[in-house]
Motif scaffolding. Structure first.
Motif, PDB file in Angstrom:
ATOM      1  N   VAL A  91       0.834  -1.201   0.000  1.00 43.80           N
ATOM      2  CA  VAL A  91       0.000   0.000   0.000  1.00 43.80           C
ATOM      3  C   VAL A  91       0.868   1.250   0.000  1.00 43.80           C
ATOM      4  CG1 VAL A  91      -1.737   1.313   1.273  1.00 43.80           C
ATOM      5  CG2 VAL A  91      -1.925  -1.169   1.118  1.00 43.80           C
ATOM      6  N   VAL A  92       1.943   1.243   0.785  1.00 52.01           N
ATOM      7  CA  VAL A  92       2.856   2.387   0.833  1.00 52.01           C
ATOM      8  C   VAL A  92       3.462   2.645  -0.547  1.00 52.01           C
ATOM      9  CG1 VAL A  92       5.072   3.220   1.729  1.00 52.01           C
ATOM     10  CG2 VAL A  92       3.407   2.186   3.284  1.00 52.01           C
ATOM     11  N   VAL A  93       3.953   1.596  -1.188  1.00 50.27           N
ATOM     12  CA  VAL A  93       4.574   1.739  -2.507  1.00 50.27           C
ATOM     13  C   VAL A  93       3.558   2.222  -3.533  1.00 50.27           C
ATOM     14  CG1 VAL A  93       5.624   0.472  -4.425  1.00 50.27           C
ATOM     15  CG2 VAL A  93       6.400   0.063  -2.086  1.00 50.27           C
ATOM     16  N   ASP A  94       2.376   1.642  -3.528  1.00 48.82           N
ATOM     17  CA  ASP A  94       1.340   2.033  -4.485  1.00 48.82           C
ATOM     18  C   ASP A  94       0.973   3.500  -4.324  1.00 48.82           C
ATOM     19  OD1 ASP A  94      -0.844   1.186  -6.466  1.00 48.82           O
ATOM     20  OD2 ASP A  94      -2.023   2.085  -4.861  1.00 48.82           O
ATOM     21  N   ARG A  95       0.860   3.948  -3.080  1.00 46.19           N
ATOM     22  CA  ARG A  95       0.502   5.346  -2.816  1.00 46.19           C
ATOM     23  C   ARG A  95       1.591   6.294  -3.321  1.00 46.19           C
ATOM     24  NH1 ARG A  95      -1.627   7.444   2.994  1.00 46.19           N
ATOM     25  NH2 ARG A  95      -3.382   6.188   2.308  1.00 46.19           N
ATOM     26  N   MET A  97       3.874   5.730  -5.679  1.00 42.92           N
ATOM     27  CA  MET A  97       3.957   5.699  -7.135  1.00 42.92           C
ATOM     28  C   MET A  97       2.868   6.560  -7.759  1.00 42.92           C
ATOM     29  SD  MET A  97       4.931   1.673  -7.773  1.00 42.92           S
ATOM     30  CE  MET A  97       5.323   1.824  -9.512  1.00 42.92           C
ATOM     31  N   ARG A  98       1.672   6.460  -7.220  1.00 47.70           N
ATOM     32  CA  ARG A  98       0.564   7.273  -7.736  1.00 47.70           C
ATOM     33  C   ARG A  98       0.821   8.761  -7.493  1.00 47.70           C
ATOM     34  NH1 ARG A  98      -3.831   4.220  -9.116  1.00 47.70           N
ATOM     35  NH2 ARG A  98      -3.813   2.054  -8.412  1.00 47.70           N
ATOM     36  N   ARG A  99       1.378   9.076  -6.333  1.00 41.78           N
ATOM     37  CA  ARG A  99       1.650  10.478  -6.003  1.00 41.78           C
ATOM     38  C   ARG A  99       2.670  11.073  -6.972  1.00 41.78           C
ATOM     39  NH1 ARG A  99       3.014  10.533  -0.315  1.00 41.78           N
ATOM     40  NH2 ARG A  99       0.913  11.221   0.161  1.00 41.78           N
ATOM     41  N   MET A 100       3.753  10.340  -7.227  1.00 47.66           N
ATOM     42  CA  MET A 100       4.768  10.860  -8.142  1.00 47.66           C
ATOM     43  C   MET A 100       4.198  11.026  -9.547  1.00 47.66           C
ATOM     44  SD  MET A 100       8.377   9.209  -9.447  1.00 47.66           S
ATOM     45  CE  MET A 100       9.408   9.480  -8.032  1.00 47.66           C
ATOM     46  N   LEU A 101       3.473  10.024 -10.026  1.00 49.42           N
ATOM     47  CA  LEU A 101       2.912  10.097 -11.374  1.00 49.42           C
ATOM     48  C   LEU A 101       1.921  11.243 -11.488  1.00 49.42           C
ATOM     49  CD1 LEU A 101       2.803   8.854 -14.176  1.00 49.42           C
ATOM     50  CD2 LEU A 101       1.037   7.275 -13.343  1.00 49.42           C
ATOM     51  N   ASP A 102       1.091  11.446 -10.468  1.00 47.94           N
ATOM     52  CA  ASP A 102       0.121  12.546 -10.486  1.00 47.94           C
ATOM     53  C   ASP A 102       0.818  13.898 -10.519  1.00 47.94           C
ATOM     54  OD1 ASP A 102      -1.975  10.784 -10.451  1.00 47.94           O
ATOM     55  OD2 ASP A 102      -2.403  10.987  -8.309  1.00 47.94           O
ATOM     56  N   MET A 103       1.904  14.033  -9.762  1.00 42.22           N
ATOM     57  CA  MET A 103       2.624  15.303  -9.730  1.00 42.22           C
ATOM     58  C   MET A 103       3.201  15.635 -11.095  1.00 42.22           C
ATOM     59  SD  MET A 103       4.513  15.263  -5.972  1.00 42.22           S
ATOM     60  CE  MET A 103       5.294  16.866  -6.212  1.00 42.22           C
ATOM     61  N   VAL A 104       3.721  14.634 -11.792  1.00 43.54           N
ATOM     62  CA  VAL A 104       4.283  14.870 -13.123  1.00 43.54           C
ATOM     63  C   VAL A 104       3.173  15.181 -14.125  1.00 43.54           C
ATOM     64  CG1 VAL A 104       5.536  13.823 -15.044  1.00 43.54           C
ATOM     65  CG2 VAL A 104       6.320  13.447 -12.702  1.00 43.54           C
ATOM     66  N   THR A 105       2.111  14.400 -14.086  1.00 47.15           N
ATOM     67  CA  THR A 105       1.023  14.568 -15.052  1.00 47.15           C
ATOM     68  C   THR A 105       0.365  15.933 -14.931  1.00 47.15           C
ATOM     69  OG1 THR A 105       0.581  12.182 -14.982  1.00 47.15           O
ATOM     70  CG2 THR A 105      -1.138  13.590 -15.887  1.00 47.15           C
ATOM     71  N   ASP A 133      11.033  10.277   1.944  1.00 44.13           N
ATOM     72  CA  ASP A 133      10.865   8.893   2.392  1.00 44.13           C
ATOM     73  C   ASP A 133      10.265   8.031   1.291  1.00 44.13           C
ATOM     74  OD1 ASP A 133      11.946   9.425   4.844  1.00 44.13           O
ATOM     75  OD2 ASP A 133      10.060   9.373   5.956  1.00 44.13           O
ATOM     76  N   GLY A 134       9.255   8.568   0.632  1.00 45.40           N
ATOM     77  CA  GLY A 134       8.622   7.821  -0.449  1.00 45.40           C
ATOM     78  C   GLY A 134       9.586   7.513  -1.576  1.00 45.40           C
ATOM     79  N   PHE A 135      10.396   8.494  -1.943  1.00 48.49           N
ATOM     80  CA  PHE A 135      11.350   8.281  -3.031  1.00 48.49           C
ATOM     81  C   PHE A 135      12.393   7.238  -2.643  1.00 48.49           C
ATOM     82  CE2 PHE A 135      15.201   9.426  -5.480  1.00 48.49           C
ATOM     83  CZ  PHE A 135      14.685   9.273  -6.758  1.00 48.49           C
ATOM     84  N   ARG A 136      12.857   7.292  -1.395  1.00 45.17           N
ATOM     85  CA  ARG A 136      13.850   6.296  -0.954  1.00 45.17           C
ATOM     86  C   ARG A 136      13.272   4.884  -1.031  1.00 45.17           C
ATOM     87  NH1 ARG A 136      18.320   8.648   1.042  1.00 45.17           N
ATOM     88  NH2 ARG A 136      18.184  10.701   2.027  1.00 45.17           N
ATOM     89  N   ILE A 137      12.004   4.752  -0.727  1.00 46.11           N
ATOM     90  CA  ILE A 137      11.355   3.442  -0.817  1.00 46.11           C
ATOM     91  C   ILE A 137      11.251   2.995  -2.266  1.00 46.11           C
ATOM     92  CG2 ILE A 137       9.176   2.202  -0.451  1.00 46.11           C
ATOM     93  CD1 ILE A 137       8.761   3.983   2.037  1.00 46.11           C
ATOM     94  N   GLY A 149       3.756  -2.756 -10.133  1.00 48.96           N
ATOM     95  CA  GLY A 149       5.061  -2.938 -10.738  1.00 48.96           C
ATOM     96  C   GLY A 149       6.185  -2.405  -9.891  1.00 48.96           C
ATOM     97  N   THR A 150       7.260  -2.008 -10.530  1.00 47.65           N
ATOM     98  CA  THR A 150       8.469  -1.570  -9.851  1.00 47.65           C
ATOM     99  C   THR A 150       8.758  -0.108 -10.173  1.00 47.65           C
ATOM    100  OG1 THR A 150       9.826  -2.218 -11.735  1.00 47.65           O
ATOM    101  CG2 THR A 150       9.398  -3.899 -10.062  1.00 47.65           C
ATOM    102  N   PHE A 151       9.863   0.380  -9.630  1.00 48.82           N
ATOM    103  CA  PHE A 151      10.258   1.756  -9.923  1.00 48.82           C
ATOM    104  C   PHE A 151      10.510   1.932 -11.422  1.00 48.82           C
ATOM    105  CE2 PHE A 151      13.570   5.164  -9.995  1.00 48.82           C
ATOM    106  CZ  PHE A 151      12.749   6.189  -9.560  1.00 48.82           C
TER     107      PHE A 151
END
Length: 236
Positions: A91-95, A97-105, A133-137, A149-151
């Protein structure tokens, strides 16, 4: 003797009555009442704690016992919400990944291709700075199979957004638009890896990092050969 005993007895009785009076009046010291969290609040608390621990120690170095202890709950509470450490991590990873993608989009609002590249670069660096913290994960290789998926797959998703920009630019310059995905992967990967380095050194400042990345990307694209050639001996 008798008078002394009677006096002590009276004194003792007075103290007992006073103590009962204090307890009944509620004026004595009380233990702080524990605020009970809702299920949603508890879930968010566990996610925040898990996120911090996974970033600091990685998946293998984090235990359910430690997560529960920091949250002030028992281990079964963690299992109840996430089914275990693997579920919490997923759940942490999914959250993230979605946050980073949303920020770029959502950052891609300009019309000029170079400014769009700047916006995408800033969005990635903003995420790295604000959600460290999220990016380090995300940059760690996950030992848990993720539905998202993965990074590398996240970078691919972000590259897809940039791919459309490059495709239009390639067409305008007479290049093969089918190569846009390759260049998009290269550009996004360059920013992500540079961001990983910048996360540790924190200099130069973010705007300078963005300017240099876009400078390399844009002027590299500006001087592209339509049919790039290898000048060394190796040809395959």
């Amino acid at each position: 003797m008798i008078e002394g005993v009677e006096t002590d007895s009276n004194t003792s009785g007075s103290k007992d009555r006073a103590a009962r009076t204090v307890r009944s009046s509620g004026s004595g010291p009380r233990r702080p009442r524990r605020v009970r969290m809702t299920g949603k609040e508890r879930r968010e608390q566990l996610l925040d704690i898990g996120r911090a621990l996974f970033a600091e120690r990685g998946f293998e170095g984090t235990s359910v016992e430690e997560i529960a202890a920091k949250a002030g709950v028992s281990k079964p509470v963690v299992y109840e919400h996430f089914g275990g450490k693997e579920g919490l991590y997923a759940v942490v990873v999914d959250r993230e990944m979605r946050r980073m993608l949303d920020m770029v989009t959502t950052s891609l609002t300009a019309g000029h291709p170079r400014e769009l590249c700047e916006q995408a670069t800033f969005a990635l660096l903003d995420y790295i700075e604000e959600y460290t913290d999220g990016f380090r994960i995300l940059v760690r290789d996950s030992p848990v199979a993720q539905s998202t998926g993965t990074f590398a797959s996240l970078i691919s998703d972000i590259a897809t957004q940039v791919e459309d920009i490059l495709g239009l630019e390639f067409k305008a310059r007479g290049f093969d638009a089918k190569l846009a995905p390759l260049y998009a992967q290269a550009l996004v990967g360059m920013v992500a890896l540079t961001g990983q380095w910048w996360l540790d050194v924190r200099k130069p400042k973010k705007s300078e990092v963005a300017a240099h990345l876009v400078n390399l990307a844009w002027h590299g694209l500006d001087g592209l050969e339509q049919r790039p050639r290898l000048i060394g001996h190796r040809k395959a």
